[in-house]
Design an enzyme around this catalytic site. Structure first.
Site, PDB file in Angstrom:
ATOM      1  CG  HIS A  56      38.826  44.943  47.138  1.00 13.89           C
ATOM      2  ND1 HIS A  56      38.734  45.642  47.930  1.00 13.89           N
ATOM      3  CD2 HIS A  56      38.234  43.731  47.600  1.00 13.89           C
ATOM      4  CE1 HIS A  56      38.531  45.293  49.122  1.00 13.89           C
ATOM      5  NE2 HIS A  56      38.058  44.050  49.007  1.00 13.89           N
ATOM      6  CB  THR A  58      45.045  45.019  42.526  1.00 13.62           C
ATOM      7  OG1 THR A  58      45.432  45.231  40.960  1.00 13.62           O
ATOM      8  CG2 THR A  58      44.564  43.855  42.731  1.00 13.62           C
ATOM      9  CD  GLU A 120      42.245  43.602  46.122  1.00 16.50           C
ATOM     10  OE1 GLU A 120      42.192  44.184  45.151  1.00 16.50           O
ATOM     11  OE2 GLU A 120      42.319  44.092  47.408  1.00 16.50           O
ATOM     12  CG  HIS A 174      37.390  48.301  49.466  1.00 10.17           C
ATOM     13  ND1 HIS A 174      38.902  48.411  49.597  1.00 10.17           N
ATOM     14  CD2 HIS A 174      37.148  48.183  50.788  1.00 10.17           C
ATOM     15  CE1 HIS A 174      39.365  48.516  50.634  1.00 10.17           C
ATOM     16  NE2 HIS A 174      38.425  48.289  51.766  1.00 10.17           N
TER      17      HIS A 174
HETATM   18 ZN   LIG Z   1      39.738  47.567  47.917  1.00 10.84          ZN
END
Ligand SMILES: [Zn+2]
Length: 284
Positions: A56, A58, A120, A174
């Site tokens: 991911h 952020t 993340e 993601h």
């Molecule tokens: Zn994400």
């Protein structure tokens, strides 16, 4: 005489109970504590609980990312800040569920929080001037990652993939598992470099892609054929006969990952050739 008889029974019961209690009091040795023997026998029917790594960005700065991921109802196992040091923060132990994936699916698995490690990376995602713009964002709208961040991601993913024996095709964005909700870690995330320099994740062979491009027949593949190829690789692609919004979201997610310089959300020959090359290599 019923009264006396029942009285006799009652007295007898009191004695019985008393005797039982005395027996209990007299019994001072506790039952032996069980022991676990984990070496004598081993089952063969098992697999790692952790089967995916989900990456991911952020879309927040260091401080906000730390605050949100530690205080809000969202979290990740690991956080890589922009701050240029060697540290990676672990916010959730690998053995516990972090709340990073949300609704979606990949490779026939939904509830990815149960079976994945979430990482993340602090990165703006879409540059502020392009946020709120309608349609699919092109490559140039995404903000690049710092070189040090990518090196840390590479080392961490390498360690995790080895430790949990994670399939290369299960190291995903993601956006791969939630194409209609998410676009992170975006087009600037260097999947190809990670594959070529660190052996991380999945990437197609150029020769296969060229072959599939050349092999284009006079009869164009049907929508269903192409959609099946997406499903074979693991994407949550629907089976409608058109390239509706949900289908185009999948195409866009695929392109963000495997053709990041030109993510359009439109089906084209090169995208299909890459997909076929991946399925050939990874048995999708
Ligand atoms: Zn994400």
């Amino acid at each position: 005489m019923p009264f006396l008889k029942s009285e006799h029974v009652m007295v007898k019961n009191i004695f019985l109970a008393l005797g039982f209690t005395l027996t209990l009091i007299g019994c001072t040795t506790p039952a032996p504590r069980y022991s676990i023997d984990s070496t004598s026998y081993q089952a063969t029917g098992k697999n790692e609980r952790i089967q995916f790594i989900v990456l991911h960005y952020t879309a927040e700065n260091d401080a906000e990312s730390l605050r949100i991921l530690t205080e809000a109802r969202v979290s990740a196992h690991y956080l890589i800040l922009k701050k240029p040091d060697a540290r990676i923060y672990q916010l959730v132990p690998d053995s516990e569920r972090a709340w990073h994936a949300g609704a979606g699916s990949f490779a026939g698995r939904s509830v990815l929080n149960d079976t994945s490690i979430g990482i993340e990376i602090v990165n703006d995602g879409i540059a502020p001037e392009y946020r709120g713009q309608k349609g699919y964002h092109p490559y140039a709208h995404f903000v690049p990652f710092d070189a040090l961040q990518i090196r840390k991601v590479a080392q961490l993913v390498n360690d995790l993939a080895t430790r949990y024996r994670i399939d290369p095709t299960h190291i995903i964005a993601h956006s791969d598992m939630a194409p209609s909700r998410k676009i992170d870690p975006g087009a600037q995330f260097p999947w190809q470099r990670l594959y070529q320099e660190y052996g991380i994740g999945a990437w197609y062979d150029e020769a296969d892609k060229a072959e599939f491009l050349n092999r284009r027949t006079l009869v164009a593949p049907s929508v269903q054929e192409i959609k099946q190829a997406f499903r074979d690789y693991g994407y949550p692609m629907n089976d409608t006969d058109t390239w509706d919004k949900a289908s185009r979201d999948v195409i866009y997610a695929f392109q963000l990952h495997f053709r990041p310089e030109q993510p359009t959300g439109e089906m084209d020959a090169e995208t299909y050739a890459i997909l076929q090359a991946l399925n050939r290599k990874y048995g999708g």
